[in-house]
Design a protein around this motif. Structure first.
Motif, PDB file in Angstrom:
ATOM      1  N   PHE A  87      -0.324  23.757  16.381  1.00 48.89           N
ATOM      2  CA  PHE A  87       1.087  23.382  16.264  1.00 48.89           C
ATOM      3  C   PHE A  87       1.748  24.328  15.268  1.00 48.89           C
ATOM      4  O   PHE A  87       1.143  24.742  14.279  1.00 48.89           O
ATOM      5  CB  PHE A  87       1.221  21.923  15.828  1.00 48.89           C
ATOM      6  CG  PHE A  87       0.724  20.963  16.879  1.00 48.89           C
ATOM      7  CD1 PHE A  87       1.475  20.701  18.007  1.00 48.89           C
ATOM      8  CD2 PHE A  87      -0.505  20.347  16.733  1.00 48.89           C
ATOM      9  CE1 PHE A  87       1.014  19.828  18.993  1.00 48.89           C
ATOM     10  CE2 PHE A  87      -0.975  19.466  17.713  1.00 48.89           C
ATOM     11  CZ  PHE A  87      -0.205  19.212  18.844  1.00 48.89           C
ATOM     12  N   LEU A  88       2.993  24.660  15.531  1.00 51.34           N
ATOM     13  CA  LEU A  88       3.714  25.647  14.743  1.00 51.34           C
ATOM     14  C   LEU A  88       4.744  25.033  13.800  1.00 51.34           C
ATOM     15  O   LEU A  88       5.261  25.718  12.923  1.00 51.34           O
ATOM     16  CB  LEU A  88       4.437  26.633  15.678  1.00 51.34           C
ATOM     17  CG  LEU A  88       3.551  27.301  16.728  1.00 51.34           C
ATOM     18  CD1 LEU A  88       4.402  28.074  17.716  1.00 51.34           C
ATOM     19  CD2 LEU A  88       2.544  28.206  16.041  1.00 51.34           C
ATOM     20  N   PHE A  89       5.057  23.752  14.003  1.00 50.15           N
ATOM     21  CA  PHE A  89       6.140  23.115  13.250  1.00 50.15           C
ATOM     22  C   PHE A  89       5.852  21.625  13.162  1.00 50.15           C
ATOM     23  O   PHE A  89       5.331  21.032  14.112  1.00 50.15           O
ATOM     24  CB  PHE A  89       7.478  23.352  13.975  1.00 50.15           C
ATOM     25  CG  PHE A  89       8.644  22.632  13.378  1.00 50.15           C
ATOM     26  CD1 PHE A  89       9.247  23.099  12.215  1.00 50.15           C
ATOM     27  CD2 PHE A  89       9.153  21.496  13.973  1.00 50.15           C
ATOM     28  CE1 PHE A  89      10.332  22.439  11.662  1.00 50.15           C
ATOM     29  CE2 PHE A  89      10.245  20.820  13.431  1.00 50.15           C
ATOM     30  CZ  PHE A  89      10.828  21.304  12.267  1.00 50.15           C
ATOM     31  N   THR A  90       6.198  21.031  12.037  1.00 54.13           N
ATOM     32  CA  THR A  90       6.042  19.585  11.845  1.00 54.13           C
ATOM     33  C   THR A  90       7.293  19.027  11.205  1.00 54.13           C
ATOM     34  O   THR A  90       7.876  19.654  10.310  1.00 54.13           O
ATOM     35  CB  THR A  90       4.834  19.281  10.929  1.00 54.13           C
ATOM     36  OG1 THR A  90       3.660  19.846  11.514  1.00 54.13           O
ATOM     37  CG2 THR A  90       4.628  17.782  10.757  1.00 54.13           C
ATOM     38  N   MET A  91       7.714  17.862  11.671  1.00 51.32           N
ATOM     39  CA  MET A  91       8.848  17.160  11.069  1.00 51.32           C
ATOM     40  C   MET A  91       8.545  15.663  11.082  1.00 51.32           C
ATOM     41  O   MET A  91       7.635  15.212  11.768  1.00 51.32           O
ATOM     42  CB  MET A  91      10.151  17.440  11.822  1.00 51.32           C
ATOM     43  CG  MET A  91      10.161  16.936  13.255  1.00 51.32           C
ATOM     44  SD  MET A  91      11.769  17.094  14.075  1.00 51.32           S
ATOM     45  CE  MET A  91      12.498  15.491  13.724  1.00 51.32           C
ATOM     46  N   GLU A  92       9.314  14.926  10.297  1.00 51.18           N
ATOM     47  CA  GLU A  92       9.185  13.466  10.280  1.00 51.18           C
ATOM     48  C   GLU A  92      10.466  12.837  10.807  1.00 51.18           C
ATOM     49  O   GLU A  92      11.554  13.406  10.667  1.00 51.18           O
ATOM     50  CB  GLU A  92       8.908  12.969   8.865  1.00 51.18           C
ATOM     51  CG  GLU A  92       7.547  13.367   8.363  1.00 51.18           C
ATOM     52  CD  GLU A  92       7.207  12.746   7.005  1.00 51.18           C
ATOM     53  OE1 GLU A  92       8.100  12.153   6.363  1.00 51.18           O
ATOM     54  OE2 GLU A  92       6.039  12.868   6.598  1.00 51.18           O
ATOM     55  N   HIS A  93      10.312  11.675  11.419  1.00 52.92           N
ATOM     56  CA  HIS A  93      11.457  10.919  11.920  1.00 52.92           C
ATOM     57  C   HIS A  93      11.208   9.435  11.675  1.00 52.92           C
ATOM     58  O   HIS A  93      10.256   8.875  12.237  1.00 52.92           O
ATOM     59  CB  HIS A  93      11.664  11.155  13.418  1.00 52.92           C
ATOM     60  CG  HIS A  93      12.768  10.339  14.011  1.00 52.92           C
ATOM     61  ND1 HIS A  93      14.080  10.734  13.951  1.00 52.92           N
ATOM     62  CD2 HIS A  93      12.750   9.139  14.627  1.00 52.92           C
ATOM     63  CE1 HIS A  93      14.836   9.820  14.534  1.00 52.92           C
ATOM     64  NE2 HIS A  93      14.046   8.845  14.947  1.00 52.92           N
ATOM     65  N   PRO A  94      12.028   8.792  10.837  1.00 55.93           N
ATOM     66  CA  PRO A  94      11.877   7.347  10.663  1.00 55.93           C
ATOM     67  C   PRO A  94      12.438   6.622  11.886  1.00 55.93           C
ATOM     68  O   PRO A  94      13.501   6.984  12.392  1.00 55.93           O
ATOM     69  CB  PRO A  94      12.708   7.045   9.418  1.00 55.93           C
ATOM     70  CG  PRO A  94      13.705   8.161   9.344  1.00 55.93           C
ATOM     71  CD  PRO A  94      13.066   9.356   9.992  1.00 55.93           C
ATOM     72  N   VAL A  95      11.710   5.639  12.378  1.00 57.28           N
ATOM     73  CA  VAL A  95      12.191   4.853  13.516  1.00 57.28           C
ATOM     74  C   VAL A  95      13.311   3.939  13.025  1.00 57.28           C
ATOM     75  O   VAL A  95      13.126   3.138  12.113  1.00 57.28           O
ATOM     76  CB  VAL A  95      11.060   4.033  14.160  1.00 57.28           C
ATOM     77  CG1 VAL A  95      11.597   3.187  15.300  1.00 57.28           C
ATOM     78  CG2 VAL A  95       9.943   4.961  14.644  1.00 57.28           C
ATOM     79  N   ARG A  96      14.474   4.087  13.641  1.00 56.41           N
ATOM     80  CA  ARG A  96      15.659   3.304  13.264  1.00 56.41           C
ATOM     81  C   ARG A  96      15.738   2.042  14.120  1.00 56.41           C
ATOM     82  O   ARG A  96      15.163   1.993  15.214  1.00 56.41           O
ATOM     83  CB  ARG A  96      16.917   4.146  13.452  1.00 56.41           C
ATOM     84  CG  ARG A  96      16.866   5.471  12.703  1.00 56.41           C
ATOM     85  CD  ARG A  96      17.924   6.413  13.194  1.00 56.41           C
ATOM     86  NE  ARG A  96      17.736   6.640  14.636  1.00 56.41           N
ATOM     87  CZ  ARG A  96      18.426   7.493  15.349  1.00 56.41           C
ATOM     88  NH1 ARG A  96      19.371   8.207  14.811  1.00 56.41           N
ATOM     89  NH2 ARG A  96      18.188   7.646  16.638  1.00 56.41           N
TER      90      ARG A  96
END
Length: 144
Positions: free
Chosen positions: A12-21
């Motif tokens: 994988f080349l990129f990682t991000m986080e996303h909080p579930v709304r």
């Protein structure tokens, strides 16, 4: 009918986080499949931004999603934090697959694997175009 099989990239080349709304939930109070499509779209845009690119300008060309597949593995709920890893695989003359592995960080459980087939597009000529060599080089793909 057989399940969708998504071939994940070696790295994988990129990682991000996303909080579930709460707005990401459906009637059963778990992550809605439509919300996941929006999350994948955002991850693709942020991945491109991390490379200094936009969907509208990848070395003079645009990027268009031609197909998408999502293989759901577990549920996710409000306030969970999703870790989204993005990679690239399966290049052809005109495009590639952008792949995603989405994990629930609290449970360390894969929520889903997904892929978006994309092609490069010359909006001035209204035609698909060959993958820019500079893009391949940027994501570590060789022409061998």
């Amino acid at each position: 009918m057989p399940r969708v099989k998504i071939n994940m990239p070696e790295e994988f080349l990129f990682t991000m986080e996303h909080p579930v709304r709460f707005s990401d939930l459906d009637y059963a109070k778990h992550l809605n499949s439509v919300a996941m499509v929006h999350i994948l779209h955002e991850a693709r845009l942020q991945f491109l931004a991390s490379l200094g690119l936009t969907e509208a300008n990848i070395f003079g060309l645009g990027m268009v999603v031609t197909d998408m597949a999502v293989d759901y593995r577990s549920q996710s709920f409000a306030k969970d934090v999703l870790v989204i890893e993005v990679g690239v695989s399966r290049f052809n003359k005109y495009g590639c697959d952008i792949c995603f592995q989405i994990t629930n960080s609290a449970l360390d459980r894969v929520v889903c694997n997904a892929k978006q087939g994309v092609v490069f597009f010359d909006f001035d000529k209204h035609k698909i175009a060959a993958v820019p060599l500079a893009f391949k080089s940027l994501v570590g793909e060789s022409d061998e």
